[in-house]
Write a protein that holds these residues in place. Structure first.
Motif, PDB file in Angstrom:
ATOM      1  N   THR A 198       0.796  -1.209   0.242  1.00 24.61           N
ATOM      2  CA  THR A 198       0.068  -0.111   0.068  1.00 24.61           C
ATOM      3  C   THR A 198       0.664   1.222  -0.046  1.00 24.61           C
ATOM      4  N   GLU A 236      -8.265   1.477  -5.000  1.00 20.66           N
ATOM      5  CA  GLU A 236      -8.282   3.202  -4.300  1.00 20.66           C
ATOM      6  C   GLU A 236      -9.047   3.164  -3.173  1.00 20.66           C
ATOM      7  N   ARG A 237      -8.743   3.653  -2.000  1.00 15.13           N
ATOM      8  CA  ARG A 237      -9.599   3.910  -1.097  1.00 15.13           C
ATOM      9  C   ARG A 237      -9.718   5.225  -0.510  1.00 15.13           C
TER      10      ARG A 237
END
Length: 247
Positions: A198, A236-237
């Protein structure tokens, strides 16, 4: 003739391990200086070349180079007497580099401080001199950035994100962005805290440090990636919606 400047030649440190509590800015002053090449004669390398760009096409000139890189410092001097010389100094494990430029008459032309982590961030006051050595202009690069460079470094380290990673070619990317709304933009590796592949893009308000935008990506990171557009595999967050976008 084209002089290679120290802005691109400076080596970035791959073992930046200085502690935040020991972070102390070097001091640069507006005092006049004159370069003395005799101070570097023991390691000074002089090479000859022929100019290929106007107005020096076909002109023979000498390139002066000096390097001192060890466990304590990195110092590089480079340039020509026709165009002037540049120097860059960085103490090992320092977050700062000091750069200086000199006129062909060896009088100081400019002094400045920048980040040793990323070359595009100037810090503190930058001094400009005329050829006679008189101070003509001072630019304060801290103005408008109350959430300082040091606070950005503290934020990154508090997130346990590496400033520099030795095992891969990228670390933290830090840029200053915005005109009407100034902010720091960070691209950070967060694998240490998530135990996944990440990384995040974060925008911090230049005055307050407020998080104006935060998005996490999971997947292969591409160097200098921009919002994941070049990496369709990344998941994506959005953590904080982007407050810098014009409505």
């Amino acid at each position: 003739m084209r002089t290679i400047t120290l802005l691109m030649a400076l080596l970035l440190f791959a073992n930046c391990k200085a502690q935040v509590e020991n972070m102390e800015r070097p001091v640069i002053t507006p005092e006049f200086e004159k370069l003395n090449l005799e101070d570097y004669k023991d390691g000074l390398i002089i090479t000859e070349s022929i100019g290929t760009a106007a107005p020096y096409v076909g002109v023979k000139f000498k390139i002066y180079s000096y390097e001192k890189i060890n466990n304590e410092v990195s110092f590089i001097l480079h340039g020509t007497l026709e165009e002037g010389l540049n120097s860059s100094f960085t103490a090992t494990n320092s977050y700062y580099s000091i750069g200086k430029s000199y006129y062909p008459n060896k009088n100081i032309k400019m002094k400045y401080m920048r980040s040793s982590i990323t070359q595009n961030i100037l810090i503190g006051k930058q001094y400009f001199f005329n050829q006679e050595g008189k101070l003509e202009k001072t630019v304060d690069h801290d103005q408008g950035w109350d959430f300082s460079y040091e606070k950005v470094i503290e934020y990154i380290l508090a997130r346990k994100s590496p400033l520099v990673r030795e095992d891969i070619y990228y670390g933290a990317e830090i840029t200053q962005e915005g005109k009407e709304k100034k902010y720091w933009q960070l691209i950070l590796d967060t694998q240490k805290t998530t135990n996944k592949s990440t990384w995040e893009i974060i925008k911090l308000d230049a005055m307050t440090g407020e998080i104006l935008y935060q998005i996490e990506f999971e997947g292969d990171r591409i160097y200098h990636v921009c919002m994941g557009d070049n990496n369709p595999k990344a998941l994506e967050r959005v953590i904080v919606a982007d407050k810098t976008l014009k409505k």
